[in-house]
Design an enzyme around this catalytic site. Structure first.
Site, short mmCIF file in Angstrom:
data_model
loop_
_atom_site.label_atom_id
_atom_site.label_comp_id
_atom_site.label_asym_id
_atom_site.label_seq_id
_atom_site.Cartn_x
_atom_site.Cartn_y
_atom_site.Cartn_z
N GLY A 121 0.85 -1.06 -0.08
CA GLY A 121 -0.11 0.10 -0.07
C GLY A 121 0.93 1.33 -0.05
O GLY A 121 1.85 1.45 -0.79
N SER A 129 3.63 -5.90 -4.66
CA SER A 129 2.78 -4.50 -4.89
C SER A 129 3.73 -3.34 -4.63
O SER A 129 4.89 -3.37 -5.33
CB SER A 129 1.46 -4.50 -4.05
OG SER A 129 0.85 -3.72 -4.29
N GLU A 130 3.32 -2.58 -3.49
CA GLU A 130 4.58 -1.51 -3.40
C GLU A 130 5.72 -2.15 -2.93
O GLU A 130 6.83 -1.70 -3.31
CB GLU A 130 3.84 -0.45 -2.19
CG GLU A 130 4.86 -0.03 -1.34
CD GLU A 130 5.77 0.85 -1.94
OE1 GLU A 130 5.68 1.63 -3.11
OE2 GLU A 130 6.91 1.16 -1.53
N ASP A 168 -9.27 -19.57 -24.00
CA ASP A 168 -8.93 -20.79 -23.34
C ASP A 168 -8.31 -21.59 -23.98
O ASP A 168 -7.13 -22.17 -23.85
CB ASP A 168 -10.16 -21.13 -22.64
CG ASP A 168 -9.68 -22.42 -21.61
OD1 ASP A 168 -8.62 -22.82 -21.51
OD2 ASP A 168 -10.49 -22.87 -20.91
N ASP A 203 -4.22 -21.99 -26.03
CA ASP A 203 -3.06 -22.60 -25.61
C ASP A 203 -3.04 -24.23 -25.75
O ASP A 203 -2.07 -24.95 -25.37
CB ASP A 203 -2.75 -22.44 -24.14
CG ASP A 203 -3.88 -22.83 -23.33
OD1 ASP A 203 -4.69 -23.92 -23.59
OD2 ASP A 203 -4.40 -21.90 -22.26
N LEU A 216 -5.37 -26.35 -24.84
CA LEU A 216 -5.89 -27.12 -23.77
C LEU A 216 -7.29 -26.38 -23.30
O LEU A 216 -6.96 -25.25 -22.63
CB LEU A 216 -5.23 -27.51 -22.95
CG LEU A 216 -5.89 -28.45 -21.62
CD1 LEU A 216 -6.48 -29.67 -22.38
CD2 LEU A 216 -4.85 -28.65 -20.52
N ASP A 233 -8.84 -25.74 -20.18
CA ASP A 233 -8.65 -26.11 -19.01
C ASP A 233 -9.26 -24.90 -17.89
O ASP A 233 -9.07 -25.06 -16.74
CB ASP A 233 -7.17 -26.62 -18.57
CG ASP A 233 -6.41 -25.40 -19.22
OD1 ASP A 233 -7.02 -24.50 -19.64
OD2 ASP A 233 -5.24 -25.74 -18.55
N ILE A 284 -7.73 -22.21 -17.92
CA ILE A 284 -6.51 -21.43 -17.93
C ILE A 284 -6.23 -20.56 -19.07
O ILE A 284 -5.82 -21.51 -20.16
CB ILE A 284 -5.56 -22.11 -17.07
CG1 ILE A 284 -5.94 -22.47 -15.52
CG2 ILE A 284 -4.39 -21.25 -16.86
CD1 ILE A 284 -5.21 -23.47 -14.79
N ASP A 332 -4.09 -8.90 -12.44
CA ASP A 332 -3.81 -8.15 -11.62
C ASP A 332 -4.53 -6.71 -11.96
O ASP A 332 -4.10 -6.19 -13.07
CB ASP A 332 -2.26 -7.86 -11.45
CG ASP A 332 -1.94 -6.87 -10.17
OD1 ASP A 332 -2.74 -6.21 -9.81
OD2 ASP A 332 -0.72 -6.86 -10.10
N HIS A 345 -4.22 -9.40 -7.65
CA HIS A 345 -3.01 -8.67 -7.09
C HIS A 345 -2.44 -9.45 -6.07
O HIS A 345 -3.10 -9.62 -4.66
CB HIS A 345 -3.52 -7.37 -6.32
CG HIS A 345 -2.50 -6.31 -6.23
ND1 HIS A 345 -1.38 -5.94 -7.09
CD2 HIS A 345 -2.39 -5.58 -5.16
CE1 HIS A 345 -0.89 -5.17 -6.50
NE2 HIS A 345 -1.10 -4.63 -5.69
#
Ligand SMILES: [Ca+2]
Length: 576
Positions: free
Chosen positions: A104, A197-198, A280, A283, A285, A287, A289, A463, A500
């Site tokens: 932060g 992050s920070e 999806d 790649d 597949l 899945d 992801i 993120d 994040h």
């Protein structure tokens, strides 16, 4: 004989005692002028007995806990400032130093246990590291004036700005190393900086501004362009969402566009599913992801977004044109009226939404727009973000109230053409601009690499705070200026779906720290880092390799898709 042996024994133990340095309580008697930091005062040094595991905190070894402060002073508006630090020195020391980065806008002392990132169950102290944390020169409890931007009141003090930007990490590193050497009788053999992050910004900053201090640096979700992300990126996002709120006629009790109400959780999930259906399989597949993030471009995603556009009035099964336009505007990144990019675009990924009602659905929206059910505007980019923009990242600092309409109104009032220069401005006693004291975007890592330093970066593709596209662009430029040899000293690992630092529909549990240590100490470069999906994900227990960018995880074509062993790290583009 017996007397001689006894004398020898005494002598022997004296020598050992000298080699072991000053005991815990003795550290308080050190002459402060002999220490490297400015005006150091040690306030406590006590031995803590070993402790069994408690809740989420792992078992802790016996250690000496030291607290103190550096350069205590009276600053702007009569505020009392100091750099407060927290150091833990384990009795069974492994010879290494671990600096735990902040988060932060800092202002918290930190517990100095040594967060390894990647949601690991152990910590650096438990592994035998000497660990330091610090507040970066201001205290959220005392340096907190609600009429001067709350916890970022420190932005009105020139020295506190520099302490936050870079100086406190310099001072505390020097001091911690000196105290370690005095306590153990020898300097640390290896030093590591770890943060997200920070804290990730701090980590990258150390590799650039203080390249001699650390051997290994783990920077997660690094805000290395923090002033630009906050002033341009977050203002841009808030303004895009405000248009949706105005079209919907939703306002908070202060009359501000109610960003929280611009998308329901179901709306965001619709968008996430559209992105997933577009990308999806790229790649090789399906899945859940999106590993081929380079191929998941706006051109690929837009047709799928169009399929969920409402033909008539807004319904739960479709998004309004305004909602889709806002998402596209956000993901395209902030540009000025000349069309110049002011921060970065964002990677389309499924982590903008998720399974309804699950915690991982919230990571993206709580930063960008806040929880749907909130009674007030609560987007973090509009609260902390706006306060920091006005007090810290622009010069001279300007006052907004930290409550009511203040923060969001400020963000919505930012004109990217008119306000660009404020981030680069100096004024009167503020002799450094926000870019001067905050940026950690240099691509010159020569000094760091010459000493053998290794920098490992992990970044969630979803993120919402710092764009992985910005990090990818930075890595690509580092690679270019090093004629394609960046992987010898800096590797970036993308985590698809991750928000994040953690969370999201993602495999977000990884031990990147051990990978870094092996890289530094055993010269074993991390070609893959195994990561696991947690209970909040759609696939608890699923494992995947994280791959060094630009490589991506690819299914081999046989074996369980839940097991990382059946995936390789492949060059991009080559979908199976
Ligand atoms: Ca896939």
């Amino acid at each position: 004989m017996r007397i001689l042996a006894s004398i020898a024994s005494v002598l022997f133990f004296s020598v050992v005692a000298a080699a072991q340095g000053i005991d815990c309580a003795g550290l308080l008697k050190i002459d402060a002028s002999s220490l490297p930091a400015v005006k150091t005062a040690l306030t406590s040094a006590t031995v803590n007995a070993a402790r069994a595991a408690q809740g989420n905190v792992s078992a802790l070894p016996e250690h000496c806990e030291v607290q103190g402060k550096i350069n205590e002073r009276t600053g702007a508006n009569g505020q009392q400032y100091a750099i407060k630090f927290h150091l833990r020195l384990p009795t069974a020391w492994n010879g290494r130093f671990f600096f735990e980065g902040g988060g932060g806008s800092n202002g918290n002392l930190g517990n100095a246990l040594g967060n390894l990132q990647g949601q690991q169950r152990t910590n650096a102290l438990a592994l035998g590291y000497a660990v330091v944390s610090q507040d970066s020169g201001h205290d959220n409890q005392t340096n907190n004036d609600p009429n001067r931007n709350g916890t970022v009141t420190f932005g009105f003090d020139p020295q506190a700005r520099l302490d936050f930007g870079y100086n406190s990490y310099d001072q505390v590193t020097q001091l911690a190393k000196a105290l370690i050497a005095r306590h153990y009788g020898r300097a640390p053999e290896r030093s590591y900086y770890v943060g997200c992050s920070e804290g990730g910004r701090e980590a990258m900053m150390m590799s650039q501004r203080f390249p001699s201090y650390f051997d290994g640096i783990l920077a997660c979700a690094p805000g290395f362009n923090l002033p630009k992300a906050a002033l341009f990126g977050h203002a841009w996002d808030a303004q895009a969402l405000a248009e949706v709120a105005k079209a919907q006629g939703v306002y908070d009790r202060f009359g501000q566009p109610f960003l929280n109400k611009t998308f329901t959780d179901e709306d965001l999930d619709l968008a996430a599913q559209a992105v997933l259906s577009a990308c999806d399989g790229l790649d090789g597949l399906e899945d859940g992801i999106i590993d081929n993030l380079q191929a998941c471009t706006p051109v690929v995603v837009s047709p799928k977004l169009n399929t969920i556009a409402c033909k008539g009035p807004k319904r739960v099964t479709c998004l309004s044109t305004g909602q889709i336009t806002a998402l596209q505007k956000i993901f395209a990144g902030p540009k000025n009226s000349k069309g110049e990019m002011l921060y970065a675009d964002w990677a389309w990924d499924r982590g903008i939404g998720g399974k309804i009602g699950e915690a991982f659905n919230q990571g993206w929206r709580i930063w960008k727009m806040g929880a749907y059910d909130s009674g007030t505007n609560s987007a973090i980019i509009a609260g902390l973000g706006a306060a920091a923009v006005s007090a810290v990242f622009t010069t001279p600092p300007t006052t907004i109230t930290s409550t009511g309409a203040g923060p969001l109104a400020h963000l919505l009032g930012i004109d990217v053409d008119r306000d660009t220069m404020k981030v680069a401005a100096k004024s009167g006693e503020f002799t450094q601009s926000a870019l001067d004291f905050m940026m950690a975007s240099s691509t010159d890592l020569t000094a760091f690499t010459k000493r053998g330093g290794k920098l490992l970066i992990v970044h969630g593709v979803s993120d919402p705070v710092f764009s992985i596209k910005d990090t990818m662009n930075w890595w690509t430029e580092v690679n270019r200026v090093n004629t394609g040899r960046a992987e010898e000293f800096v590797r970036l690992f993308a985590v698809p779906g991750m928000n994040h630092c953690a969370g999201g529909p993602a495999t977000d549990q990884f031990d990147a720290f051990t990978a870094l240590v092996n890289w530094v100490e055993k010269k074993v470069a991390p070609d893959r880092i195994i990561t696991t999906a947690g209970n909040g994900s759609p696939w608890p227990g699923r494992t995947r390799p994280l791959c060094p960018y630009p490589k991506q995880a690819r299914y081999k074509g046989s074996g369980s898709i839940e097991d990382a062993a059946n995936f390789i790290c492949a060059e991009p583009g080559g979908a199976r």
